[in-house]
Design an enzyme around this catalytic site. Structure first.
Site, PDB file in Angstrom:
ATOM      1  N   GLU A   1      22.667  33.762  46.486  1.00 45.68           N
ATOM      2  CA  GLU A   1      21.577  34.285  45.658  1.00 45.68           C
ATOM      3  C   GLU A   1      20.345  33.376  45.724  1.00 45.68           C
ATOM      4  OE1 GLU A   1      23.820  36.831  42.225  1.00 45.68           O
ATOM      5  OE2 GLU A   1      23.107  34.849  41.650  1.00 45.68           O
TER       6      GLU A   1
ATOM      7  N   ASN B   1      27.974  33.277  45.017  1.00 45.60           N
ATOM      8  CA  ASN B   1      29.092  33.958  44.370  1.00 45.60           C
ATOM      9  C   ASN B   1      30.174  34.192  45.413  1.00 45.60           C
ATOM     10  OD1 ASN B   1      27.837  34.073  41.842  1.00 45.60           O
ATOM     11  ND2 ASN B   1      26.718  35.910  42.416  1.00 45.60           N
TER      12      ASN B   1
ATOM     13  N   ASN C   1      18.919  38.473  32.045  1.00 45.00           N
ATOM     14  CA  ASN C   1      19.359  37.852  33.298  1.00 45.00           C
ATOM     15  C   ASN C   1      20.547  38.571  33.926  1.00 45.00           C
ATOM     16  OD1 ASN C   1      17.428  35.733  33.262  1.00 45.00           O
ATOM     17  ND2 ASN C   1      18.634  34.762  31.669  1.00 45.00           N
TER      18      ASN C   1
ATOM     19  N   GLU D   1      22.535  30.241  43.578  1.00 45.62           N
ATOM     20  CA  GLU D   1      23.975  29.979  43.497  1.00 45.62           C
ATOM     21  C   GLU D   1      24.649  30.830  44.567  1.00 45.62           C
ATOM     22  OE1 GLU D   1      26.134  31.554  40.199  1.00 45.62           O
ATOM     23  OE2 GLU D   1      24.967  33.390  40.101  1.00 45.62           O
TER      24      GLU D   1
HETATM   25  P1  ADP Z   1      25.881  37.920  39.211  1.00 45.87           P
HETATM   26  O1  ADP Z   1      24.796  38.336  38.281  1.00 45.87           O
HETATM   27  O2  ADP Z   1      26.289  36.494  39.079  1.00 45.87           O
HETATM   28  O3  ADP Z   1      25.653  38.320  40.615  1.00 45.87           O
HETATM   29  P2  ADP Z   1      27.313  40.313  38.701  1.00 45.87           P
HETATM   30  O4  ADP Z   1      26.151  40.996  38.123  1.00 45.87           O
HETATM   31  O5  ADP Z   1      27.829  40.726  40.033  1.00 45.87           O
HETATM   32  O6  ADP Z   1      27.135  38.736  38.774  1.00 45.87           O
HETATM   33  O7  ADP Z   1      28.454  40.347  37.601  1.00 45.87           O
HETATM   34  C1  ADP Z   1      28.252  39.629  36.415  1.00 45.87           C
HETATM   35  C2  ADP Z   1      29.490  38.887  36.016  1.00 45.87           C
HETATM   36  O8  ADP Z   1      30.384  39.727  35.302  1.00 45.87           O
HETATM   37  C3  ADP Z   1      30.247  38.352  37.191  1.00 45.87           C
HETATM   38  O9  ADP Z   1      30.856  37.143  36.825  1.00 45.87           O
HETATM   39  C4  ADP Z   1      31.260  39.422  37.450  1.00 45.87           C
HETATM   40  O10 ADP Z   1      32.345  38.874  38.093  1.00 45.87           O
HETATM   41  C5  ADP Z   1      31.570  39.900  36.036  1.00 45.87           C
HETATM   42  N1  ADP Z   1      31.880  41.335  35.968  1.00 45.87           N
HETATM   43  C6  ADP Z   1      31.018  42.328  36.109  1.00 45.87           C
HETATM   44  N2  ADP Z   1      31.609  43.517  35.969  1.00 45.87           N
HETATM   45  C7  ADP Z   1      32.915  43.260  35.724  1.00 45.87           C
HETATM   46  C8  ADP Z   1      34.068  44.083  35.490  1.00 45.87           C
HETATM   47  N3  ADP Z   1      34.002  45.406  35.501  1.00 45.87           N
HETATM   48  N4  ADP Z   1      35.237  43.470  35.276  1.00 45.87           N
HETATM   49  C9  ADP Z   1      35.307  42.146  35.271  1.00 45.87           C
HETATM   50  N5  ADP Z   1      34.256  41.336  35.471  1.00 45.87           N
HETATM   51  C10 ADP Z   1      33.077  41.869  35.701  1.00 45.87           C
HETATM   52  P1  ADP Z   2      24.322  33.740  36.870  1.00 43.38           P
HETATM   53  O1  ADP Z   2      25.467  32.889  37.311  1.00 43.38           O
HETATM   54  O2  ADP Z   2      24.366  34.020  35.414  1.00 43.38           O
HETATM   55  O3  ADP Z   2      24.162  34.947  37.719  1.00 43.38           O
HETATM   56  P2  ADP Z   2      21.942  32.701  38.199  1.00 43.38           P
HETATM   57  O4  ADP Z   2      21.674  31.283  38.490  1.00 43.38           O
HETATM   58  O5  ADP Z   2      22.301  33.568  39.348  1.00 43.38           O
HETATM   59  O6  ADP Z   2      23.037  32.797  37.053  1.00 43.38           O
HETATM   60  O7  ADP Z   2      20.660  33.290  37.461  1.00 43.38           O
HETATM   61  C1  ADP Z   2      20.658  34.575  36.900  1.00 43.38           C
HETATM   62  C2  ADP Z   2      19.243  35.122  36.867  1.00 43.38           C
HETATM   63  O8  ADP Z   2      18.363  34.262  36.134  1.00 43.38           O
HETATM   64  C3  ADP Z   2      18.594  35.224  38.231  1.00 43.38           C
HETATM   65  O9  ADP Z   2      18.913  36.424  38.860  1.00 43.38           O
HETATM   66  C4  ADP Z   2      17.118  35.112  37.900  1.00 43.38           C
HETATM   67  O10 ADP Z   2      16.629  36.353  37.449  1.00 43.38           O
HETATM   68  C5  ADP Z   2      17.085  34.169  36.748  1.00 43.38           C
HETATM   69  N1  ADP Z   2      16.835  32.768  37.178  1.00 43.38           N
HETATM   70  C6  ADP Z   2      17.769  31.842  37.460  1.00 43.38           C
HETATM   71  N2  ADP Z   2      17.202  30.671  37.803  1.00 43.38           N
HETATM   72  C7  ADP Z   2      15.878  30.845  37.743  1.00 43.38           C
HETATM   73  C8  ADP Z   2      14.740  30.011  37.972  1.00 43.38           C
HETATM   74  N3  ADP Z   2      14.862  28.736  38.322  1.00 43.38           N
HETATM   75  N4  ADP Z   2      13.514  30.545  37.804  1.00 43.38           N
HETATM   76  C9  ADP Z   2      13.377  31.826  37.424  1.00 43.38           C
HETATM   77  N5  ADP Z   2      14.389  32.665  37.193  1.00 43.38           N
HETATM   78  C10 ADP Z   2      15.634  32.200  37.342  1.00 43.38           C
HETATM   79 MG    MG Z   3      23.795  34.970  39.684  1.00 38.57          MG
END
Ligand code: ADP
Ligand code: ADP
Ligand code: MG
Length: 660
Positions: free
Chosen positions: A275, A290, A235, A288
């Site tokens: 997202e 961000n 994920n 969600e």
């Molecule tokens: P999301 O999947 O929710 O969009 P991202 O993939 O942008 O989030 O980042 C994953 C999580 O890890 C986020 O909470 C982000 O703030 C944190 N994160 C990612 N890279 C770093 C980093 N280099 N330093 C601190 N936090 C990080």
């Molecule tokens: P995070 O805060 O860890 O980024 P998200 O709610 O954005 O959490 O979910 C992270 C990932 O999990 C999404 O990018 C998607 O790939 C998968 N995901 C989340 N919710 C669902 C759902 N209801 N059905 C299928 N995949 C999901």
């Molecule tokens: Mg997310």
């Protein structure tokens, strides 16, 4: 405009923010932990302030230290980057109370979008389509099972406070539901100090598509189109692109309008991301929001020409957005690859260490594409176990998706890291896969395409040619440098255990020509850029340039081109003959050993000598980079010896437990 900004982050995002500040003529203050004293960000910033020891909880997460550093340096604003304090409403409020500008949204917006349950309710009220499910908290396992049945399996169990792919699980049955509910609750409490859990329908085979929004303090909000981030592992995003190959203009406009509506509903006044999960049929549902700059923001910058960090700074200062929705257009295509210190050949486990060698392609324009590289490290730097294992974000932009993919494949080919495990071969594999090319993405992509993990790709015909040509050329260069050219013109080249005879010659332009014995074909190798000791071999094969990673091994070379790697040996026909008669060397039997897959700390060892263990049972737990890795027995057996104890630091391949 602000005259001085403090950056409350580290690594590549700190460097990226400093670049924009420099361009805007704003001075920068970089806070740093003891582990980051020699970092690139500290070197680049105008001033730097030490805020504590390496663990984030004792440095980057301490609001007091950040505020002290602001006072000490006279900074007027704080950019939190992502992670750390970026989505912490108390921190944003504290800065506001102290009269320091927070370069991010207002604390009320952060709070409203701060947990997944509240934000989902807000979204539903703002007319945003949400994943069908249960909007409330779930207290007991029985309740969870009942509600899951109502929603209909498969169901996703989510921690309301979750982030970064943690606190998420899928359940396909009552049993999985009961088990998963307890697991997510425990994980959420442990990781976020908040064990609230909710359920929603699991969208099968979905795509992750998100909308970038941007607001100011005067009620204006625009969106900057979408990014698709479907290539995920656990994920978590690995490869992102903009625009999405799935969307048509109507769907894009509908998603954009919903994202803007949600942002307006919470008076959003900075850069943020809404997202969605999308079905292959282009249905889409809110996941969600961000409330920060996103890791993958560069792809949006590349297709819109907007500097999101600059816009965040301007909004925080109180400026009105200088453009409206109609001023924004999508230009071309951009792809981002996250280069991680993790070993793709070992189940992507973190693999930290010193970047003994580090070279990446230069940023800027090429014939058909443009390269951008957001990196926070230099050769010689250490990727430590204290922080995120991301090393750099490599981006390629082109007029079309194909041009961008070509650009990325080329840029990855030109990236060389040594000293730690890294995912560059894996990223290269994806770029070379027809399915990725075709844009048929899904969050299950990695699982679908690499069901047994990543073991590299078999070399394509051209890659075998590259390996043959490079090995022969290196042989020649070495012999020449040693003052000992053999003048032999016939060689047998073994690529893996495939033998190919070659006859060497030179053409009128002094290019190396290799006639392939038994094939009606010759290879022409020109512009060789290599000398003994260099880890990269560059040349032009049949008019097309390439870069291969080369390493001298006992009786030949290991050569990697993109995702294909092979042992290559250049032998005289007589030696080749001898080789053919040698029995295959047996690899050491490691089946009776449980070894540490990476450097880390032993959390616990669950077995003792003499104990009978069944396949699948936990043997030991290793922690590295805040991740616990459970090592399980691969088959039934009796424990002969235990060689590690809780608290021991271990290196990769250290033997932890031995079976009889
Ligand atoms: P999301 O999947 O929710 O969009 P991202 O993939 O942008 O989030 O980042 C994953 C999580 O890890 C986020 O909470 C982000 O703030 C944190 N994160 C990612 N890279 C770093 C980093 N280099 N330093 C601190 N936090 C990080
Ligand atoms: P995070 O805060 O860890 O980024 P998200 O709610 O954005 O959490 O979910 C992270 C990932 O999990 C999404 O990018 C998607 O790939 C998968 N995901 C989340 N919710 C669902 C759902 N209801 N059905 C299928 N995949 C999901
Ligand atoms: Mg997310």
């Amino acid at each position: 405009m602000f005259s001085k900004i403090l950056i409350a982050n580290r690594g590549e995002i700190a460097v990226r923010i400093i670049k924009t500040c420099r361009r805007m003529g704003i001075k920068t203050v970089q806070v740093y932990s003891e582990a980051d004293a020699g970092s690139l960000a500290v070197e680049m910033a105008d001033e730097a302030v030490l805020i504590g020891p390496a663990p984030a909880a004792q440095s980057y997460l301490l609001a007091d230290r950040i505020v002290d550093a602001v006072r000490q340096t006279g900074a007027e604003a704080v950019h939190p980057g992502f992670g750390f304090l970026s989505e912490n409403p108390a921190f944003a409020r504290r800065l506001r109370d102290e009269g320091i500008a927070f370069i991010g949204p207002n604390p009320e917006a952060i709070e409203a979008m701060g947990d997944k349950i509240t934000s989902k309710k807000f979204a539903a009220e703002a007319g945003v389509s949400t994943v069908p499910g249960h909007m409330g908290l779930i207290e007991s396992t029985e309740e969870a099972v009942t509600i899951a049945r109502q929603i209909g399996y498969p169901v996703m169990i989510k921690a309301s406070a979750g982030g970064g792919g943690k606190g998420i699980r899928v359940a396909h049955s009552d049993d999985e539901m009961a088990e998963g509910f307890a697991a997510v609750k425990a994980e959420a409490l442990n990781a976020f100090g908040d064990d609230r859990v909710f359920l929603e329908k699991f969208i099968v085979d979905p795509r992750h598509i998100e909308i970038q929004v941007l607001g100011d303090k005067h009620g204006n909000v625009v969106h900057l189109f979408e990014r698709e981030c479907s290539i995920q592992r656990r994920n978590q995003k690995v490869i992102e692109e903009a625009p999405s190959p799935l969307l048509d203009p109507e769907t894009r406009a509908a998603m954009g309008a919903q994202a803007v509506a949600l942002a307006k509903a919470v008076d959003y006044d900075s850069a943020g991301t809404v997202e969605f999960v999308a079905g292959q049929d282009k249905s889409f549902y809110f996941l969600e929001m961000n409330t920060r700059l996103q890791v993958e923001h560069p792809v949006t910058e590349l297709i819109t020409g907007v500097d999101l960090v600059e816009q965040m700074i301007r909004s925080a200062y109180g400026e009105t957005l200088a453009f409206g929705q109609d001023d924004l257009k999508i230009n071309g295509w951009a792809i981002e690859s996250r280069i991680y210190a993790e070993d793709p050949y070992r189940g992507f486990l973190p693999s930290i260490g010193r970047l003994v060698r580090y070279s990446q392609p230069e940023e800027g324009e090429r014939d058909n594409y443009l390269i951008r590289n957001d990196s926070g490290v230099r050769e010689g730097d250490e990727i430590s176990m204290f922080y995120d294992p991301m090393i750099a974000k490599l981006c390629a932009w082109g007029e079309t998706r194909d041009a961008a993919v070509d650009g990325m494949a080329g840029a990855l080919e030109d990236t060389h890291l040594q000293g730690l495990g890294h995912n560059v071969p894996f990223l290269s594999a994806v770029m070379d896969q027809p399915r990725f090319r075709s844009g048929q993405l899904s969050t299950a992509y990695i699982k679908d395409e690499f069901p047994d993990g990543f073991h590299g790709l078999a070399p394509a015909r051209r890659q075998i040619d590259i390996m043959i040509a490079a090995a022969v050329a290196m042989n020649e260069v070495q012999a020449e440098q040693a003052g000992d050219p053999s003048e032999r013109t016939d060689w047998i080249v073994l690529v893996g255990d495939q033998a190919q005879g070659v006859t060497l010659g030179y053409d009128d332009e002094e290019a190396l020509v290799l006639d392939l014995v038994g094939e009606d074909r010759a290879l022409t190798l020109d512009g060789i850029d290599w000398r003994p000791g260099l880890p990269q071999f560059r040349a032009v094969l049949d008019d097309e340039p390439f870069t291969a990673e080369v390493k001298r091994v006992a009786d030949g070379w290991t050569i990697r081109h993109r995702a294909a790697q092979a042992r290559v040996r250049v032998l005289s026909p007589r030696i080749a003959e001898l080789y053919a008669r040698l029995p295959e060397k047996q690899a050491a039997d490691t089946s009776k050993l449980i070894q540490s897959p990476m450097p880390g700390l032993v959390v616990s060892v669950a077995v003792e000598p003499g104990q009978e263990v069944k396949a699948g049972e936990t043997v030991a737990i290793i922690e590295a980079m805040k991740m616990q890795n459970i090592l399980k027995a691969e088959r039934d057996g009796k424990v002969k010896a235990v060689q590690a104890r809780a608290g021991d630091p271990v290196a990769a391949d250290d033997v932890l437990v031995e079976f009889e």
